[in-house]
Design a protein around this motif. Structure first.
Motif, PDB file in Angstrom:
ATOM      1  N   ILE A 123      -6.569   9.381  -0.557  1.00  0.00           N
ATOM      2  CA  ILE A 123      -6.835   9.703  -1.964  1.00  0.00           C
ATOM      3  C   ILE A 123      -5.836  10.771  -2.400  1.00  0.00           C
ATOM      4  N   TYR A 124      -5.207  10.585  -3.553  1.00  0.00           N
ATOM      5  CA  TYR A 124      -4.139  11.466  -4.018  1.00  0.00           C
ATOM      6  C   TYR A 124      -4.606  12.237  -5.247  1.00  0.00           C
ATOM      7  N   VAL A 125      -4.444  13.566  -5.195  1.00  0.00           N
ATOM      8  CA  VAL A 125      -4.842  14.449  -6.292  1.00  0.00           C
ATOM      9  C   VAL A 125      -3.703  15.435  -6.562  1.00  0.00           C
ATOM     10  N   ARG A 126      -3.894  16.259  -7.601  1.00  0.00           N
ATOM     11  CA  ARG A 126      -2.818  17.159  -8.031  1.00  0.00           C
ATOM     12  C   ARG A 126      -2.884  18.552  -7.403  1.00  0.00           C
ATOM     13  N   THR A 127      -4.085  19.071  -7.098  1.00  0.00           N
ATOM     14  CA  THR A 127      -4.216  20.454  -6.655  1.00  0.00           C
ATOM     15  C   THR A 127      -4.969  20.525  -5.333  1.00  0.00           C
ATOM     16  N   PRO A 128      -4.782  21.593  -4.555  1.00  0.00           N
ATOM     17  CA  PRO A 128      -5.513  21.726  -3.289  1.00  0.00           C
ATOM     18  C   PRO A 128      -7.010  21.895  -3.483  1.00  0.00           C
ATOM     19  N   LYS A 129      -7.435  22.581  -4.558  1.00  0.00           N
ATOM     20  CA  LYS A 129      -8.863  22.729  -4.807  1.00  0.00           C
ATOM     21  C   LYS A 129      -9.512  21.379  -5.084  1.00  0.00           C
ATOM     22  N   ALA A 130      -8.855  20.567  -5.877  1.00  0.00           N
ATOM     23  CA  ALA A 130      -9.384  19.226  -6.150  1.00  0.00           C
ATOM     24  C   ALA A 130      -9.445  18.404  -4.868  1.00  0.00           C
ATOM     25  N   ALA A 131      -8.454  18.571  -4.002  1.00  0.00           N
ATOM     26  CA  ALA A 131      -8.438  17.822  -2.747  1.00  0.00           C
ATOM     27  C   ALA A 131      -9.626  18.188  -1.868  1.00  0.00           C
ATOM     28  N   ALA A 169       0.829  -1.205   0.000  1.00  0.00           N
ATOM     29  CA  ALA A 169       0.000   0.000   0.000  1.00  0.00           C
ATOM     30  C   ALA A 169       0.865   1.257   0.000  1.00  0.00           C
ATOM     31  N   ILE A 170       1.923   1.268   0.800  1.00  0.00           N
ATOM     32  CA  ILE A 170       2.813   2.430   0.856  1.00  0.00           C
ATOM     33  C   ILE A 170       3.544   2.614  -0.475  1.00  0.00           C
ATOM     34  N   GLU A 171       3.947   1.526  -1.098  1.00  0.00           N
ATOM     35  CA  GLU A 171       4.625   1.638  -2.389  1.00  0.00           C
ATOM     36  C   GLU A 171       3.685   2.200  -3.451  1.00  0.00           C
ATOM     37  N   GLN A 172       2.408   1.803  -3.398  1.00  0.00           N
ATOM     38  CA  GLN A 172       1.438   2.358  -4.343  1.00  0.00           C
ATOM     39  C   GLN A 172       1.257   3.860  -4.102  1.00  0.00           C
ATOM     40  N   ALA A 173       1.209   4.265  -2.839  1.00  0.00           N
ATOM     41  CA  ALA A 173       1.105   5.695  -2.529  1.00  0.00           C
ATOM     42  C   ALA A 173       2.338   6.445  -3.030  1.00  0.00           C
ATOM     43  N   ARG A 174       3.496   5.837  -2.911  1.00  0.00           N
ATOM     44  CA  ARG A 174       4.725   6.498  -3.378  1.00  0.00           C
ATOM     45  C   ARG A 174       4.695   6.703  -4.888  1.00  0.00           C
ATOM     46  N   THR A 175       4.159   5.745  -5.628  1.00  0.00           N
ATOM     47  CA  THR A 175       4.081   5.902  -7.085  1.00  0.00           C
ATOM     48  C   THR A 175       3.135   7.035  -7.462  1.00  0.00           C
ATOM     49  N   TYR A 176       2.056   7.224  -6.693  1.00  0.00           N
ATOM     50  CA  TYR A 176       1.163   8.352  -6.950  1.00  0.00           C
ATOM     51  C   TYR A 176       1.901   9.677  -6.780  1.00  0.00           C
ATOM     52  N   VAL A 177       2.629   9.799  -5.673  1.00  0.00           N
ATOM     53  CA  VAL A 177       3.358  11.052  -5.408  1.00  0.00           C
ATOM     54  C   VAL A 177       4.426  11.275  -6.472  1.00  0.00           C
ATOM     55  N   GLU A 178       5.084  10.209  -6.869  1.00  0.00           N
ATOM     56  CA  GLU A 178       6.118  10.332  -7.894  1.00  0.00           C
ATOM     57  C   GLU A 178       5.520  10.779  -9.224  1.00  0.00           C
ATOM     58  N   ALA A 179       4.254  10.414  -9.485  1.00  0.00           N
ATOM     59  CA  ALA A 179       3.591  10.807 -10.727  1.00  0.00           C
ATOM     60  C   ALA A 179       3.037  12.231 -10.679  1.00  0.00           C
ATOM     61  N   GLY A 180       3.191  12.910  -9.538  1.00  0.00           N
ATOM     62  CA  GLY A 180       2.762  14.294  -9.449  1.00  0.00           C
ATOM     63  C   GLY A 180       1.502  14.539  -8.648  1.00  0.00           C
ATOM     64  N   TYR A 181       0.945  13.514  -8.033  1.00  0.00           N
ATOM     65  CA  TYR A 181      -0.250  13.676  -7.198  1.00  0.00           C
ATOM     66  C   TYR A 181       0.210  13.956  -5.763  1.00  0.00           C
ATOM     67  N   THR A 182       0.501  15.220  -5.511  1.00  0.00           N
ATOM     68  CA  THR A 182       1.198  15.609  -4.282  1.00  0.00           C
ATOM     69  C   THR A 182       0.283  16.210  -3.225  1.00  0.00           C
ATOM     70  N   TYR A 183      -1.001  16.017  -3.340  1.00  0.00           N
ATOM     71  CA  TYR A 183      -1.942  16.396  -2.289  1.00  0.00           C
ATOM     72  C   TYR A 183      -2.731  15.149  -1.902  1.00  0.00           C
ATOM     73  N   GLU A 209      -8.411  15.225   6.792  1.00  0.00           N
ATOM     74  CA  GLU A 209      -7.761  16.475   6.404  1.00  0.00           C
ATOM     75  C   GLU A 209      -7.158  16.369   5.016  1.00  0.00           C
ATOM     76  N   VAL A 210      -6.800  17.534   4.479  1.00  0.00           N
ATOM     77  CA  VAL A 210      -6.050  17.637   3.234  1.00  0.00           C
ATOM     78  C   VAL A 210      -4.652  18.121   3.586  1.00  0.00           C
ATOM     79  N   SER A 211      -3.642  17.404   3.138  1.00  0.00           N
ATOM     80  CA  SER A 211      -2.263  17.770   3.472  1.00  0.00           C
ATOM     81  C   SER A 211      -1.325  17.269   2.385  1.00  0.00           C
ATOM     82  N   ARG A 212      -0.056  17.492   2.633  1.00  0.00           N
ATOM     83  CA  ARG A 212       0.978  16.996   1.732  1.00  0.00           C
ATOM     84  C   ARG A 212       1.439  15.613   2.194  1.00  0.00           C
ATOM     85  N   PRO A 213       1.893  14.764   1.273  1.00  0.00           N
ATOM     86  CA  PRO A 213       2.311  13.412   1.673  1.00  0.00           C
ATOM     87  C   PRO A 213       3.463  13.400   2.663  1.00  0.00           C
TER      88      PRO A 213
END
Length: 521
Positions: A331-339, A223-237, A364-368
């Motif tokens: 849930i991982y998204v790209r922008t704070p508004k989307a979050a 699960a953590i590795e999947q989350a890391r791939t999201y952040v690496e792809a630019g989903y930083t919220y 909450e909405v935060s950074r990874p």
């Protein structure tokens, strides 16, 4: 007998579905089409022969003999499950386990089958666990089954089995408050484990690929590795959704409706409903449960995944990137508004459709790199995305080490080393993906400083301290000066003389304390 017939029929039909045998008088020759389970296509195969004690034998003959040996195996509660269990993860077998060729419901017969029960018994015995309200422990379960199994089986097949209430147990949470556990009796745990093994065959193939909790061949590390791939792809919220007391607030009617969509055997549905309504023994009073699936039973994790699978499917339909481990959803998204938008819509879905409660204070909405998920955090530095250990997880480890090395405990260094090693082995095994060599070195040094202060306190008298320092090679002048000081143990644990007498590597060589750095990859 009915359970064994159901298993044999499932095996025979599985052999037919794979083209192993069509009738007693037919055999596969060269070029006979065979279904490839990975590609779903028919491919031609060649007849294969293998050597045997009576000359060459066809592969089909060898399979037939192995299948007969499996069917003729001895299955009793005095031994272990032998042969291959019915654990084929495909839709064909799952359907045949629930229905007979004549359309008769036989799911309960499959649950009560000897092979399935033996496997469940081994799992319950290996997990051990505390006794329930009847006081019976796992060591007594096998003997009890030898005497009463036929009666228990008949109540299961008749749909009249009545589970006992669960025993309440409160576990303190790190964040405050308590987690309520319900400990079933060992017999009820056996029945739940047997049911969970069979029901998992019906639901496991359709669970989301992004659900990792309490599932075979899946883990928190994945699960953590999947989350890391999201952040690496630019989903930083990240949107952290916290379900308040999820296991205590599962709606029984919605859960039973989802179960009834795939289970036609009314006896199985009645059994699950009986477990949900068995109640909880608090003191000397039985509290009836109107909602929730008590944590502590083998069936609860599967039921939780069935309830939250509806959430997984909806998130997938919306095209969201998410990870779920049990009731922890990120849930991982790209922008704070989307979050913020996703947080509001998903919260409405959970409270409206699933009839669950969202903890607004913890969601909450935060950074990874600030968010804690399963004890980890995801960092980005110098263009690289890495998995790290969250500060709260490190703080908890330090608190546990402090409690073990409290200088008033009065434990020997050997006993203390065993306790610390058990803690470090489990902690490092879980947090290995985020454990760097630098962090491991810092923790190793700090743990040995705690042990150094512990040993210094055990020496107590100045005379004892002077003698022990001199025995470890300290000059008499320095041994007398340090041994008679009034400074505290923690301050002296970094004193040069004490560190020379009790160096870090001494605790590894003589006391056998594990090094966290040895777990770094």
């Amino acid at each position: 007998m009915r359970g064994r017939r159901a298993i044999r029929q499932a095996h025979r039909e599985a052999e037919v579905s794979r083209g192993h045998s069509k009738s007693k008088g037919t055999s596969r020759g060269a070029g006979t089409p065979r279904l490839n389970e990975e590609t779903g296509r028919l491919t031609a195969t060649k007849a294969q022969t293998v050597g045997g004690p009576n000359g060459p034998q066809s592969a089909k003959d060898v399979r037939r003999k192995g299948h007969m040996n499996t069917m003729q195996m001895q299955m009793d509660f005095d031994g272990k499950a032998q042969g291959r269990a019915v654990r084929v993860h495909d839709g064909f077998i799952a359907t045949r386990l629930a229905k007979s060729p004549t359309g008769e419901d036989r799911l309960m017969e499959t649950i009560c089958g000897r092979q399935n029960m033996l496997e469940a018994l081994q799992r319950v015995e290996s997990n051990q666990g505390a006794p329930g309200v009847d006081g019976m422990n796992t060591a007594q379960l096998r003997g009890y089954l030898r005497r009463h199994w036929e009666k228990i089986k008949s109540t299961l097949l008749d749909g009249t089995y009545k589970p006992l209430p669960v025993r309440r147990k409160e576990i303190p949470k790190d964040s405050g408050g308590v987690r309520l556990l319900g400990i079933p009796t060992v017999l009820d745990r056996l029945i739940q484990q047997a049911a969970a093994q069979v029901l998992a065959l019906l639901w496991e193939p359709t669970f989301s690929d992004f659900s990792y909790g309490f599932r075979p061949r899946r883990s928190a590390h994945m699960a953590i590795e999947q989350a890391r791939t999201y952040v690496e792809a630019g989903y930083t919220y990240v949107v952290d959704i916290d379900l308040s007391k999820f296991f205590d607030r599962v709606n029984h009617d919605r859960l039973m409706a989802r179960l009834a969509a795939r289970i036609q055997d009314k006896r199985v549905l009645k059994l699950i409903r009986a477990f949900l309504n068995s109640g909880t023994l608090v003191g000397e009073v039985i509290e009836q449960a109107k909602e929730g699936t008590p944590q502590g039973g083998p069936l609860s994790p599967l039921l939780a995944n069935i309830v939250l699978d509806e959430l997984d499917q909806e998130l997938t339909r919306r095209g969201l990137r998410f990870v779920r481990y049990a009731d922890d959803v990120a849930i991982y998204v790209r922008t704070p508004k989307a979050a913020e938008r996703v947080k509001r819509s998903v919260s409405r879905l959970i409270t409206g459709r699933l009839k669950l409660v969202v903890n607004e204070e913890k969601s909450e909405v935060s950074r990874p790199w600030h968010s804690k998920y399963l004890g980890f955090r995801i960092t980005r530095f110098m263009g690289k995305t890495r998995t790290g250990i969250h500060a709260k997880s490190l703080r908890r480890l330090r608190e546990r080490v402090r409690s073990l090395t409290a200088r008033s405990r009065g434990r020997s260094l050997t006993a203390l080393s065993g306790e610390i090693n058990r803690l470090l082995r489990g902690w490092a095994g879980y947090f290995r993906p985020g454990l760097s060599a630098t962090l491991a070195g810092e923790l190793d040094h700090w743990i040995r400083r705690r042990l150094r202060a512990y040993v210094w306190s055990q020496w107590k008298l100045p005379r004892t301290r002077v003698q022990n320092l001199m025995a470890r090679g300290t000059a008499r002048h320095w041994a007398v000066m340090v041994g008679n000081t009034r400074k505290g143990a923690w301050r002296l644990s970094k004193n040069g003389t004490v560190c020379a007498a009790l160096p870090d590597d001494w605790f590894t060589r003589s006391a056998g304390v594990l090094l966290l750095s040895s777990f770094c990859t």
